[in-house]
Design a protein around this motif. Structure first.
Motif, PDB file in Angstrom:
ATOM      1  N   LEU A   3       0.858  -1.181   0.000  1.00 23.92           N
ATOM      2  CA  LEU A   3       0.000   0.000   0.000  1.00 23.92           C
ATOM      3  C   LEU A   3       0.893   1.229   0.000  1.00 23.92           C
ATOM      4  O   LEU A   3       1.752   1.382   0.872  1.00 23.92           O
ATOM      5  CB  LEU A   3      -0.913  -0.013   1.225  1.00 23.92           C
ATOM      6  CG  LEU A   3      -1.917   1.133   1.327  1.00 23.92           C
ATOM      7  CD1 LEU A   3      -2.898   1.097   0.163  1.00 23.92           C
ATOM      8  CD2 LEU A   3      -2.666   1.043   2.651  1.00 23.92           C
ATOM      9  N   ASN A   4       0.722   2.112  -0.978  1.00 19.54           N
ATOM     10  CA  ASN A   4       1.531   3.313  -1.128  1.00 19.54           C
ATOM     11  C   ASN A   4       0.920   4.481  -0.363  1.00 19.54           C
ATOM     12  O   ASN A   4       1.603   5.211   0.338  1.00 19.54           O
ATOM     13  CB  ASN A   4       1.658   3.653  -2.615  1.00 19.54           C
ATOM     14  CG  ASN A   4       2.379   4.942  -2.865  1.00 19.54           C
ATOM     15  OD1 ASN A   4       1.764   6.007  -2.830  1.00 19.54           O
ATOM     16  ND2 ASN A   4       3.678   4.853  -3.112  1.00 19.54           N
ATOM     17  N   HIS A   5      -0.377   4.686  -0.528  1.00 18.90           N
ATOM     18  CA  HIS A   5      -1.084   5.746   0.186  1.00 18.90           C
ATOM     19  C   HIS A   5      -2.571   5.420   0.199  1.00 18.90           C
ATOM     20  O   HIS A   5      -3.040   4.583  -0.569  1.00 18.90           O
ATOM     21  CB  HIS A   5      -0.849   7.127  -0.448  1.00 18.90           C
ATOM     22  CG  HIS A   5      -1.550   7.328  -1.748  1.00 18.90           C
ATOM     23  ND1 HIS A   5      -1.024   6.890  -2.954  1.00 18.90           N
ATOM     24  CD2 HIS A   5      -2.742   7.902  -2.049  1.00 18.90           C
ATOM     25  CE1 HIS A   5      -1.854   7.202  -3.933  1.00 18.90           C
ATOM     26  NE2 HIS A   5      -2.909   7.808  -3.406  1.00 18.90           N
ATOM     27  N   THR A   6      -3.264   6.079   1.061  1.00 19.05           N
ATOM     28  CA  THR A   6      -4.715   6.004   1.054  1.00 19.05           C
ATOM     29  C   THR A   6      -5.246   7.399   1.350  1.00 19.05           C
ATOM     30  O   THR A   6      -4.596   8.194   2.027  1.00 19.05           O
ATOM     31  CB  THR A   6      -5.253   4.963   2.065  1.00 19.05           C
ATOM     32  OG1 THR A   6      -6.653   4.790   1.836  1.00 19.05           O
ATOM     33  CG2 THR A   6      -5.019   5.374   3.503  1.00 19.05           C
ATOM     34  N   ILE A   7      -6.391   7.700   0.803  1.00 18.30           N
ATOM     35  CA  ILE A   7      -7.015   8.997   1.021  1.00 18.30           C
ATOM     36  C   ILE A   7      -7.956   8.861   2.213  1.00 18.30           C
ATOM     37  O   ILE A   7      -8.777   7.948   2.278  1.00 18.30           O
ATOM     38  CB  ILE A   7      -7.765   9.471  -0.234  1.00 18.30           C
ATOM     39  CG1 ILE A   7      -6.758   9.685  -1.363  1.00 18.30           C
ATOM     40  CG2 ILE A   7      -8.564  10.746   0.054  1.00 18.30           C
ATOM     41  CD1 ILE A   7      -7.373   9.944  -2.710  1.00 18.30           C
ATOM     42  N   VAL A   8      -7.792   9.772   3.158  1.00 21.01           N
ATOM     43  CA  VAL A   8      -8.608   9.771   4.367  1.00 21.01           C
ATOM     44  C   VAL A   8      -9.471  11.026   4.346  1.00 21.01           C
ATOM     45  O   VAL A   8      -8.944  12.140   4.343  1.00 21.01           O
ATOM     46  CB  VAL A   8      -7.730   9.747   5.641  1.00 21.01           C
ATOM     47  CG1 VAL A   8      -8.605   9.724   6.884  1.00 21.01           C
ATOM     48  CG2 VAL A   8      -6.773   8.559   5.611  1.00 21.01           C
TER      49      VAL A   8
ATOM     50  N   TYR B   7      -4.877  13.187   3.571  1.00 22.64           N
ATOM     51  CA  TYR B   7      -6.149  13.687   4.083  1.00 22.64           C
ATOM     52  C   TYR B   7      -6.748  14.667   3.083  1.00 22.64           C
ATOM     53  O   TYR B   7      -6.063  15.542   2.566  1.00 22.64           O
ATOM     54  CB  TYR B   7      -5.952  14.375   5.432  1.00 22.64           C
ATOM     55  CG  TYR B   7      -5.638  13.419   6.546  1.00 22.64           C
ATOM     56  CD1 TYR B   7      -6.656  12.905   7.343  1.00 22.64           C
ATOM     57  CD2 TYR B   7      -4.336  13.015   6.804  1.00 22.64           C
ATOM     58  CE1 TYR B   7      -6.381  12.020   8.373  1.00 22.64           C
ATOM     59  CE2 TYR B   7      -4.053  12.131   7.830  1.00 22.64           C
ATOM     60  CZ  TYR B   7      -5.075  11.641   8.607  1.00 22.64           C
ATOM     61  OH  TYR B   7      -4.800  10.759   9.623  1.00 22.64           O
ATOM     62  N   MET B   8      -8.030  14.509   2.831  1.00 22.68           N
ATOM     63  CA  MET B   8      -8.720  15.381   1.889  1.00 22.68           C
ATOM     64  C   MET B   8      -9.960  15.948   2.570  1.00 22.68           C
ATOM     65  O   MET B   8     -10.745  15.200   3.160  1.00 22.68           O
ATOM     66  CB  MET B   8      -9.131  14.590   0.639  1.00 22.68           C
ATOM     67  CG  MET B   8      -9.710  15.438  -0.445  1.00 22.68           C
ATOM     68  SD  MET B   8      -9.765  14.479  -1.984  1.00 22.68           S
ATOM     69  CE  MET B   8     -11.504  14.445  -2.252  1.00 22.68           C
ATOM     70  N   THR B   9     -10.120  17.264   2.500  1.00 23.65           N
ATOM     71  CA  THR B   9     -11.284  17.902   3.099  1.00 23.65           C
ATOM     72  C   THR B   9     -12.521  17.549   2.290  1.00 23.65           C
ATOM     73  O   THR B   9     -12.573  17.782   1.085  1.00 23.65           O
ATOM     74  CB  THR B   9     -11.104  19.426   3.156  1.00 23.65           C
ATOM     75  OG1 THR B   9      -9.970  19.722   3.983  1.00 23.65           O
ATOM     76  CG2 THR B   9     -12.333  20.107   3.728  1.00 23.65           C
ATOM     77  N   ILE B  10     -13.480  16.956   2.974  1.00 22.79           N
ATOM     78  CA  ILE B  10     -14.754  16.573   2.368  1.00 22.79           C
ATOM     79  C   ILE B  10     -15.851  16.933   3.371  1.00 22.79           C
ATOM     80  O   ILE B  10     -15.843  16.431   4.498  1.00 22.79           O
ATOM     81  CB  ILE B  10     -14.813  15.060   2.063  1.00 22.79           C
ATOM     82  CG1 ILE B  10     -13.728  14.677   1.067  1.00 22.79           C
ATOM     83  CG2 ILE B  10     -16.190  14.660   1.563  1.00 22.79           C
ATOM     84  CD1 ILE B  10     -13.635  13.198   0.797  1.00 22.79           C
ATOM     85  N   PRO B  11     -16.777  17.809   2.983  1.00 25.45           N
ATOM     86  CA  PRO B  11     -17.877  18.133   3.898  1.00 25.45           C
ATOM     87  C   PRO B  11     -18.652  16.865   4.273  1.00 25.45           C
ATOM     88  O   PRO B  11     -18.898  16.004   3.425  1.00 25.45           O
ATOM     89  CB  PRO B  11     -18.751  19.096   3.092  1.00 25.45           C
ATOM     90  CG  PRO B  11     -17.845  19.626   2.023  1.00 25.45           C
ATOM     91  CD  PRO B  11     -16.861  18.521   1.720  1.00 25.45           C
ATOM     92  N   ASP B  12     -19.006  16.746   5.533  1.00 19.56           N
ATOM     93  CA  ASP B  12     -19.762  15.595   6.037  1.00 19.56           C
ATOM     94  C   ASP B  12     -19.087  14.271   5.700  1.00 19.56           C
ATOM     95  O   ASP B  12     -19.740  13.291   5.321  1.00 19.56           O
ATOM     96  CB  ASP B  12     -21.204  15.597   5.506  1.00 19.56           C
ATOM     97  CG  ASP B  12     -21.945  16.861   5.876  1.00 19.56           C
ATOM     98  OD1 ASP B  12     -21.803  17.301   7.035  1.00 19.56           O
ATOM     99  OD2 ASP B  12     -22.640  17.428   5.012  1.00 19.56           O
ATOM    100  N   ALA B  13     -17.776  14.245   5.825  1.00 19.44           N
ATOM    101  CA  ALA B  13     -17.000  13.052   5.489  1.00 19.44           C
ATOM    102  C   ALA B  13     -17.355  11.887   6.413  1.00 19.44           C
ATOM    103  O   ALA B  13     -17.476  12.071   7.622  1.00 19.44           O
ATOM    104  CB  ALA B  13     -15.512  13.355   5.605  1.00 19.44           C
ATOM    105  N   PRO B  14     -17.509  10.698   5.840  1.00 21.68           N
ATOM    106  CA  PRO B  14     -17.716   9.526   6.699  1.00 21.68           C
ATOM    107  C   PRO B  14     -16.390   9.155   7.358  1.00 21.68           C
ATOM    108  O   PRO B  14     -15.331   9.289   6.747  1.00 21.68           O
ATOM    109  CB  PRO B  14     -18.154   8.443   5.711  1.00 21.68           C
ATOM    110  CG  PRO B  14     -17.486   8.830   4.431  1.00 21.68           C
ATOM    111  CD  PRO B  14     -17.465  10.343   4.426  1.00 21.68           C
TER     112      PRO B  14
END
Length: 126
Positions: free
Chosen positions: A5-10, A53-60
């Protein structure tokens, strides 16, 4: 064939705040926004893995579990306690202030959530 695993988006309500939170608990250095994809707050976990990490409104919230050595585990628990940050001994009890002394892996475990609701689990063999 080797697969890593290289990266994951959170997802996070605030990408930099979430990256800084985990960096502080794990005593890692937060390096800032991704040098090219600047909408990612990148946290290097080790030589092979980054959390982007990515900003996402109402992120699960996501659940991320890490195997750590006993020194890292103890330092993380000490940080959580010293800063009054909620933590606990299970995914449903991640705010009870306890450490799981009998984790299913045979070692110890601790759970804690960041302000965006991502649930982290640290596991150590002893």
């Amino acid at each position: 064939m080797t697969i890593r695993l290289n990266h994951t988006i959170v997802p996070a309500a605030d990408n930099e705040a979430a990256a800084r939170y985990l960096a502080a608990v794990l005593h890692l250095e937060y390096g800032g926004l991704h040098p090219v994809a600047r909408h990612f707050a990148q946290l290097r976990i080790n030589e092979e893995l980054t959390l982007d990490y990515m900003t996402i409104p109402d992120a699960p919230g996501h659940h991320l579990a890490f195997d750590v050595d006993p020194v890292t585990f103890d330092a993380a628990v000490a940080h959580l306690r010293a800063h009054g940050l909620p933590h606990g001994d299970g995914p449903g009890t991640h705010t009870n202030g306890q450490v799981d002394e009998r984790h299913p892996t045979g070692g110890r475990g601790v759970y804690f959530a960041d302000p965006s609701g991502n649930l982290y689990e640290l596991i150590t063999s002893s």
